[in-house]
Design a protein around this motif. Structure first.
Motif, PDB file in Angstrom:
ATOM      1  N   PRO A  38     -14.111  -4.553 -14.843  1.00  0.00           N
ATOM      2  CA  PRO A  38     -13.334  -3.934 -15.936  1.00  0.00           C
ATOM      3  C   PRO A  38     -13.360  -2.401 -15.893  1.00  0.00           C
ATOM      4  N   ASP A  39     -14.452  -1.819 -15.411  1.00  0.00           N
ATOM      5  CA  ASP A  39     -14.526  -0.359 -15.284  1.00  0.00           C
ATOM      6  C   ASP A  39     -13.497   0.140 -14.266  1.00  0.00           C
ATOM      7  N   LEU A  40     -13.377  -0.579 -13.135  1.00  0.00           N
ATOM      8  CA  LEU A  40     -12.407  -0.186 -12.116  1.00  0.00           C
ATOM      9  C   LEU A  40     -10.982  -0.339 -12.649  1.00  0.00           C
ATOM     10  N   GLU A  41     -10.711  -1.439 -13.343  1.00  0.00           N
ATOM     11  CA  GLU A  41      -9.375  -1.638 -13.925  1.00  0.00           C
ATOM     12  C   GLU A  41      -9.024  -0.514 -14.891  1.00  0.00           C
ATOM     13  N   ASP A  42      -9.983  -0.119 -15.700  1.00  0.00           N
ATOM     14  CA  ASP A  42      -9.736   0.977 -16.639  1.00  0.00           C
ATOM     15  C   ASP A  42      -9.472   2.284 -15.888  1.00  0.00           C
ATOM     16  N   LEU A  43     -10.238   2.539 -14.842  1.00  0.00           N
ATOM     17  CA  LEU A  43     -10.062   3.751 -14.042  1.00  0.00           C
ATOM     18  C   LEU A  43      -8.691   3.776 -13.371  1.00  0.00           C
ATOM     19  N   PHE A  44      -8.307   2.682 -12.753  1.00  0.00           N
ATOM     20  CA  PHE A  44      -7.056   2.627 -12.002  1.00  0.00           C
ATOM     21  C   PHE A  44      -5.822   2.544 -12.895  1.00  0.00           C
ATOM     22  N   GLY A  45      -5.974   1.996 -14.097  1.00  0.00           N
ATOM     23  CA  GLY A  45      -4.819   1.840 -14.982  1.00  0.00           C
ATOM     24  C   GLY A  45      -3.999   0.612 -14.620  1.00  0.00           C
ATOM     25  N   PRO A  46      -3.014   0.278 -15.455  1.00  0.00           N
ATOM     26  CA  PRO A  46      -2.263  -0.967 -15.258  1.00  0.00           C
ATOM     27  C   PRO A  46      -1.499  -1.045 -13.942  1.00  0.00           C
ATOM     28  N   GLN A  47      -1.013   0.070 -13.433  1.00  0.00           N
ATOM     29  CA  GLN A  47      -0.237   0.056 -12.185  1.00  0.00           C
ATOM     30  C   GLN A  47      -1.115   0.159 -10.943  1.00  0.00           C
ATOM     31  N   GLY A  48      -2.334   0.628 -11.103  1.00  0.00           N
ATOM     32  CA  GLY A  48      -3.194   0.861  -9.949  1.00  0.00           C
ATOM     33  C   GLY A  48      -2.868   2.195  -9.316  1.00  0.00           C
ATOM     34  N   PRO A  49      -3.805   2.760  -8.567  1.00  0.00           N
ATOM     35  CA  PRO A  49      -3.573   4.063  -7.936  1.00  0.00           C
ATOM     36  C   PRO A  49      -2.673   3.941  -6.712  1.00  0.00           C
ATOM     37  N   CYS A  50      -2.204   5.066  -6.253  1.00  0.00           N
ATOM     38  CA  CYS A  50      -1.448   5.151  -4.997  1.00  0.00           C
ATOM     39  C   CYS A  50      -0.335   4.110  -4.926  1.00  0.00           C
ATOM     40  N   TYR A  51       0.513   4.130  -5.936  1.00  0.00           N
ATOM     41  CA  TYR A  51       1.705   3.264  -5.964  1.00  0.00           C
ATOM     42  C   TYR A  51       1.356   1.783  -5.989  1.00  0.00           C
ATOM     43  N   GLY A  52       0.244   1.442  -6.591  1.00  0.00           N
ATOM     44  CA  GLY A  52      -0.133   0.038  -6.719  1.00  0.00           C
ATOM     45  C   GLY A  52      -0.897  -0.532  -5.551  1.00  0.00           C
ATOM     46  N   CYS A  53      -1.513   0.312  -4.752  1.00  0.00           N
ATOM     47  CA  CYS A  53      -2.236  -0.113  -3.556  1.00  0.00           C
ATOM     48  C   CYS A  53      -3.497  -0.924  -3.888  1.00  0.00           C
ATOM     49  N   TRP A  54      -4.213  -0.519  -4.914  1.00  0.00           N
ATOM     50  CA  TRP A  54      -5.479  -1.164  -5.288  1.00  0.00           C
ATOM     51  C   TRP A  54      -6.439  -1.234  -4.102  1.00  0.00           C
ATOM     52  N   CYS A  55      -6.503  -0.160  -3.321  1.00  0.00           N
ATOM     53  CA  CYS A  55      -7.458  -0.029  -2.210  1.00  0.00           C
ATOM     54  C   CYS A  55      -7.325  -1.121  -1.158  1.00  0.00           C
ATOM     55  N   ASN A  56      -6.098  -1.534  -0.911  1.00  0.00           N
ATOM     56  CA  ASN A  56      -5.825  -2.478   0.164  1.00  0.00           C
ATOM     57  C   ASN A  56      -5.213  -1.791   1.382  1.00  0.00           C
ATOM     58  N   HIS A  57      -4.969  -0.495   1.291  1.00  0.00           N
ATOM     59  CA  HIS A  57      -4.266   0.240   2.342  1.00  0.00           C
ATOM     60  C   HIS A  57      -4.884   0.033   3.730  1.00  0.00           C
ATOM     61  N   PHE A  58      -6.183   0.163   3.833  1.00  0.00           N
ATOM     62  CA  PHE A  58      -6.840   0.040   5.134  1.00  0.00           C
ATOM     63  C   PHE A  58      -7.289  -1.390   5.442  1.00  0.00           C
ATOM     64  N   ARG A  59      -7.053  -2.309   4.520  1.00  0.00           N
ATOM     65  CA  ARG A  59      -7.527  -3.678   4.693  1.00  0.00           C
ATOM     66  C   ARG A  59      -6.540  -4.592   5.402  1.00  0.00           C
ATOM     67  N   MET A  60      -5.266  -4.203   5.457  1.00  0.00           N
ATOM     68  CA  MET A  60      -4.262  -5.067   6.077  1.00  0.00           C
ATOM     69  C   MET A  60      -3.081  -4.246   6.580  1.00  0.00           C
ATOM     70  N   PRO A  61      -2.321  -4.802   7.528  1.00  0.00           N
ATOM     71  CA  PRO A  61      -1.147  -4.088   8.027  1.00  0.00           C
ATOM     72  C   PRO A  61      -0.117  -3.855   6.917  1.00  0.00           C
ATOM     73  N   GLN A  62       0.689  -2.836   7.104  1.00  0.00           N
ATOM     74  CA  GLN A  62       1.689  -2.447   6.117  1.00  0.00           C
ATOM     75  C   GLN A  62       2.635  -3.602   5.764  1.00  0.00           C
ATOM     76  N   LYS A  63       3.036  -4.395   6.742  1.00  0.00           N
ATOM     77  CA  LYS A  63       3.956  -5.509   6.485  1.00  0.00           C
ATOM     78  C   LYS A  63       3.370  -6.519   5.512  1.00  0.00           C
ATOM     79  N   GLN A  64       2.078  -6.718   5.560  1.00  0.00           N
ATOM     80  CA  GLN A  64       1.412  -7.628   4.619  1.00  0.00           C
ATOM     81  C   GLN A  64       1.152  -6.943   3.285  1.00  0.00           C
ATOM     82  N   ARG A  65       0.842  -5.663   3.329  1.00  0.00           N
ATOM     83  CA  ARG A  65       0.422  -4.929   2.136  1.00  0.00           C
ATOM     84  C   ARG A  65       1.578  -4.611   1.184  1.00  0.00           C
ATOM     85  N   LEU A  66       2.703  -4.148   1.719  1.00  0.00           N
ATOM     86  CA  LEU A  66       3.789  -3.676   0.871  1.00  0.00           C
ATOM     87  C   LEU A  66       4.309  -4.717  -0.120  1.00  0.00           C
TER      88      LEU A  66
END
Length: 194
Positions: free
Chosen positions: A17-45
């Motif tokens: 819940p602390d992370l959700e509050d920090l990131f806000g309803p949309q999430g940071p970085c256009y809704g990435c939710w720290c998945n940017h480096f976890r998967m290829p762009q085609k899967q992530r977008l």
């Protein structure tokens, strides 16, 4: 030296819940939710927004903690994704600033990466990034890491605060990191031996 004192703790499921509050309803970085480096762009977008949030929440609930949170008293003010390189395969791609070197391969579970920062807007410029990095060093050391690497922005390059999600070189230098390669202009690969 910061006049602020922050508590830095691993992102365990009870702190979601602390992370959700920090990131806000949309999430940071256009809704990435720290998945940017976890998967290829085609899967992530296609997942940006709620899908990314759900995926990252599952990751946190499964464990181990994928990073650390900074708190200013009761308020969560910052996040740093930190963990084994192998958990963020896109960070290891060839021709990237963070491409692994032969002496620190991506499949070595003791080689860790500090890859993504996020600091609550009102707390930027108050030392949260440095506190997160200090906490990440402790977290990595306590979990058996032998090296902690990062590919921050060179302080000579102009950048937006949004582009600093990888951190600023000067913060890593102050924490004792050294440059071990420069595989992309403006982005040194830096390392701290633990």
């Amino acid at each position: 030296m910061s006049a602020f004192a922050f508590t830095v703790l691993p992102l365990a499921p009870e702190r979601w819940p602390d992370l959700e509050d920090l990131f806000g309803p949309q999430g940071p970085c256009y809704g990435c939710w720290c998945n940017h480096f976890r998967m290829p762009q085609k899967q992530r977008l296609p997942l940006l927004g709620e899908g990314a949030r759900q995926l990252f929440e599952q990751r946190v609930r499964k464990g181990p903690p994928p990073g650390v949170l900074a708190h200013d008293h009761e308020t969560c003010v910052g996040w740093l994704q930190v963990g084994p390189r192998r958990d963020i395969p896109e960070w290891n791609n060839p021709r990237c600033a963070s491409t692994p070197l032969p002496d620190a391969p991506a499949d070595d579970e003791r080689v860790w990466a500090a890859s993504c920062f996020f600091v609550r807007k009102a707390w930027r410029g108050r030392g949260v990034t440095a506190a997160l990095l200090d906490g990440a060093i402790i977290f990595a050391r306590e979990n058996g890491a032998r090296l902690l690497e990062a590919a921050p922005m060179d302080h000579e390059f102009k950048r937006s605060s949004e582009g600093l999600y990888v951190g600023a070189e000067r913060v890593f230098l102050r924490a004792g990191f050294v440059e071990v390669a420069r595989q992309k202009e403006g982005r040194p690969l830096m390392r701290l031996a633990l």
